[in-house]
Design a protein around this motif. Structure first.
Motif, PDB file in Angstrom:
ATOM      1  N   HIS A 122      35.336  34.397  52.072  1.00 12.93           N
ATOM      2  CA  HIS A 122      36.706  34.818  52.388  1.00 12.93           C
ATOM      3  C   HIS A 122      36.740  36.328  52.622  1.00 12.93           C
ATOM      4  N   ARG A 123      35.854  36.828  53.432  1.00 17.36           N
ATOM      5  CA  ARG A 123      35.777  38.279  53.654  1.00 17.36           C
ATOM      6  C   ARG A 123      37.054  38.849  54.258  1.00 17.36           C
ATOM      7  N   GLN A 124      37.821  38.014  54.958  1.00 20.33           N
ATOM      8  CA  GLN A 124      39.053  38.488  55.565  1.00 20.33           C
ATOM      9  C   GLN A 124      40.241  38.379  54.609  1.00 20.33           C
ATOM     10  N   VAL A 125      39.994  37.828  53.421  1.00 14.91           N
ATOM     11  CA  VAL A 125      41.060  37.667  52.431  1.00 14.91           C
ATOM     12  C   VAL A 125      40.964  38.787  51.401  1.00 14.91           C
ATOM     13  N   ALA A 126      42.060  39.507  51.211  1.00 17.67           N
ATOM     14  CA  ALA A 126      42.060  40.585  50.228  1.00 17.67           C
ATOM     15  C   ALA A 126      41.969  40.006  48.819  1.00 17.67           C
ATOM     16  N   PRO A 127      41.250  40.666  47.921  1.00 17.80           N
ATOM     17  CA  PRO A 127      41.191  40.190  46.536  1.00 17.80           C
ATOM     18  C   PRO A 127      42.586  40.048  45.952  1.00 17.80           C
ATOM     19  N   GLN A 128      42.812  39.005  45.196  1.00 17.50           N
ATOM     20  CA  GLN A 128      44.138  38.732  44.661  1.00 17.50           C
ATOM     21  C   GLN A 128      44.032  38.185  43.257  1.00 17.50           C
ATOM     22  N   ILE A 129      45.169  38.161  42.558  1.00 19.36           N
ATOM     23  CA  ILE A 129      45.216  37.552  41.236  1.00 19.36           C
ATOM     24  C   ILE A 129      44.953  36.058  41.382  1.00 19.36           C
ATOM     25  N   LEU A 130      44.068  35.528  40.535  1.00 17.14           N
ATOM     26  CA  LEU A 130      43.713  34.115  40.596  1.00 17.14           C
ATOM     27  C   LEU A 130      44.072  33.420  39.292  1.00 17.14           C
ATOM     28  N   HIS A 131      44.512  32.170  39.396  1.00 18.72           N
ATOM     29  CA  HIS A 131      44.921  31.384  38.239  1.00 18.72           C
ATOM     30  C   HIS A 131      43.862  30.324  37.940  1.00 18.72           C
ATOM     31  N   PHE A 132      43.534  30.142  36.663  1.00 14.40           N
ATOM     32  CA  PHE A 132      42.514  29.180  36.254  1.00 14.40           C
ATOM     33  C   PHE A 132      43.030  28.306  35.119  1.00 14.40           C
ATOM     34  N   ASN A 133      42.720  27.022  35.211  1.00 13.66           N
ATOM     35  CA  ASN A 133      42.956  26.107  34.098  1.00 13.66           C
ATOM     36  C   ASN A 133      41.727  26.130  33.187  1.00 13.66           C
ATOM     37  N   ILE A 134      41.964  26.140  31.886  1.00 17.79           N
ATOM     38  CA  ILE A 134      40.854  26.185  30.940  1.00 17.79           C
ATOM     39  C   ILE A 134      40.299  24.784  30.742  1.00 17.79           C
ATOM     40  N   GLN A 135      39.125  24.536  31.310  1.00 15.67           N
ATOM     41  CA  GLN A 135      38.432  23.268  31.148  1.00 15.67           C
ATOM     42  C   GLN A 135      37.337  23.418  30.101  1.00 15.67           C
ATOM     43  N   ALA A 136      36.671  22.316  29.768  1.00 19.82           N
ATOM     44  CA  ALA A 136      35.721  22.309  28.643  1.00 19.82           C
ATOM     45  C   ALA A 136      34.613  23.342  28.807  1.00 19.82           C
ATOM     46  N   ASP A 137      34.006  23.434  30.015  1.00 22.66           N
ATOM     47  CA  ASP A 137      32.895  24.374  30.196  1.00 22.66           C
ATOM     48  C   ASP A 137      33.364  25.816  30.070  1.00 22.66           C
ATOM     49  N   LEU A 138      34.563  26.102  30.585  1.00 25.06           N
ATOM     50  CA  LEU A 138      35.091  27.455  30.485  1.00 25.06           C
ATOM     51  C   LEU A 138      35.462  27.795  29.043  1.00 25.06           C
ATOM     52  N   ALA A 139      36.042  26.832  28.339  1.00 25.23           N
ATOM     53  CA  ALA A 139      36.390  27.047  26.935  1.00 25.23           C
ATOM     54  C   ALA A 139      35.144  27.336  26.107  1.00 25.23           C
ATOM     55  N   ASN A 140      34.087  26.582  26.328  1.00 28.90           N
ATOM     56  CA  ASN A 140      32.840  26.802  25.592  1.00 28.90           C
ATOM     57  C   ASN A 140      32.235  28.168  25.905  1.00 28.90           C
ATOM     58  N   ALA A 141      32.326  28.587  27.185  1.00 29.91           N
ATOM     59  CA  ALA A 141      31.789  29.892  27.581  1.00 29.91           C
ATOM     60  C   ALA A 141      32.560  31.020  26.902  1.00 29.91           C
ATOM     61  N   ILE A 142      33.871  30.856  26.775  1.00 28.95           N
ATOM     62  CA  ILE A 142      34.673  31.887  26.113  1.00 28.95           C
ATOM     63  C   ILE A 142      34.358  31.917  24.623  1.00 28.95           C
ATOM     64  N   ARG A 143      34.209  30.745  24.008  1.00 34.68           N
ATOM     65  CA  ARG A 143      33.792  30.697  22.603  1.00 34.68           C
ATOM     66  C   ARG A 143      32.452  31.426  22.415  1.00 34.68           C
ATOM     67  N   HIS A 144      31.531  31.152  23.337  1.00 37.68           N
ATOM     68  CA  HIS A 144      30.209  31.771  23.289  1.00 37.68           C
ATOM     69  C   HIS A 144      30.327  33.286  23.409  1.00 37.68           C
ATOM     70  N   TYR A 145      31.151  33.729  24.345  1.00 42.30           N
ATOM     71  CA  TYR A 145      31.332  35.168  24.566  1.00 42.30           C
ATOM     72  C   TYR A 145      31.915  35.857  23.329  1.00 42.30           C
ATOM     73  N   LEU A 146      32.823  35.168  22.631  1.00 41.82           N
ATOM     74  CA  LEU A 146      33.487  35.767  21.481  1.00 41.82           C
ATOM     75  C   LEU A 146      32.638  35.743  20.215  1.00 41.82           C
ATOM     76  N   THR A 147      31.544  34.992  20.221  1.00 38.87           N
ATOM     77  CA  THR A 147      30.674  34.953  19.050  1.00 38.87           C
ATOM     78  C   THR A 147      30.083  36.340  18.801  1.00 38.87           C
ATOM     79  N   PRO A 148      30.277  36.911  17.620  1.00 39.78           N
ATOM     80  CA  PRO A 148      29.819  38.275  17.353  1.00 39.78           C
ATOM     81  C   PRO A 148      28.328  38.463  17.608  1.00 39.78           C
TER      82      PRO A 148
END
Length: 296
Positions: A122-148
């Motif tokens: 999408h080189r002709q599309v300017a970067p924009q705010i994007l919306h995401f639904n939290i699915q299982a893989d994303l939730a696990n990745a965030i848990r992983h990221y927050l692990t001290p």
């Protein structure tokens, strides 16, 4: 909110144990925005792209006149540099708004594109705010990221994992790699290294390996100036500290380069439409509504 989303939010609440009674935490690899009332802020600057995960309540960001609504358990990515109007709405049951903010760099997206041999479609599309639904893989990745962890390399690896999952959900995230830092952003990045420092343009030019006349010309082209950027960076940082920490207003003023608290309060009021004391009180009151307005 379904049981799965509740479990995600509960994990975030348990993982971030550095909150004070008002639910604020310091700014590091991530930060928490918390308030007990409806907060509306105009022209909030974003100097780095970030992920915003709403833990409680609702965030509304306005881009090109359109409301982008993010409810509890969902996430947004915000490109930079940019400035957006936003509104934080507390949850009706808990009476609080909370959102986890995870900053990242354009170079992180560039690294993923090189590593996985991806090309923005999408080189002709300017970067924009994007919306995401939290699915299982994303939730696990965030848990992983927050692990001290004390390993910076491991933390970055976890962040890249998180960004890759987001990228797989919406390829438009690739366009964030097309955002090249402006001269204003480069100067503000230098200011951010020490907001209390008495910055002179000569030193900044040396760091940027550019002549003073060229820098002034480039900043003028971007409709700003050296001193204006310094004031804006200090006040923007002060706003974030007020929102994300429980540091005293006096300490925030000094940390942001002000020797006089009264002068800081005056400049803050002119920039955002209310004094920092009123903002701090409003953030901690559950029923008061407030609006932070940029003064032109």
């Amino acid at each position: 909110m379904d049981e799965f989303t509740k479990s995600i939010s509960n994990f975030f609440e348990q993982s971030l144990q550095s909150f004070d009674p008002n639910g604020k935490t310091g700014i590091g690899e991530h930060g928490l925005i918390s308030c007990g009332n409806r907060v509306q802020i105009r022209h909030v600057p974003f100097d780095s792209p970030c992920i915003i995960l709403v833990l409680s309540g609702q965030k509304i960001m306005i881009e090109k006149g359109q409301d982008i609504i993010c409810n509890t358990g969902n996430a947004l990515t915000v490109p930079s540099p940019g400035s957006y109007d936003l509104r934080n709405e507390p949850d009706r049951r808990s009476g609080r708004y909370r959102a986890l903010v995870i900053p990242f760099e354009v170079t992180d997206i560039e690294h993923l594109l090189r590593l996985h041999q991806l090309q923005p479609h999408h080189r002709q599309v300017a970067p924009q705010i994007l919306h995401f639904n939290i699915q299982a893989d994303l939730a696990n990745a965030i848990r992983h990221y927050l692990t001290p962890s004390s390993d910076d390399h491991l933390i970055r690896h976890r962040l890249l994992e998180l960004l890759l999952i987001l990228l797989r959900q919406d390829e438009r995230l690739m366009t964030y790699s097309l955002c090249q830092p402006s001269w204003s952003q480069k100067v503000r990045s230098i200011f951010a290294t020490d907001l209390a420092k008495k910055w002179e343009i000569v030193e900044v030019c040396q760091r940027l390996a550019i002549s003073e006349s060229t820098l002034r010309r480039n900043l003028k082209r971007e409709q700003t100036g050296f001193r204006d950027l310094l004031v804006e960076q200090r006040l923007s940082a002060a706003l974030m500290l007020l929102l994300q920490t429980s540091q005293s207003i006096t300490q925030i003023a000094y940390d942001c380069g002000y020797l006089s608290v009264s002068r800081f309060s005056s400049n803050f009021s002119k920039r955002f439409g209310l004094p920092p004391t009123e903002l701090r009180i409003s953030l901690n009151e559950s029923e008061q509504k407030m609006t932070v307005c940029e003064q032109s």
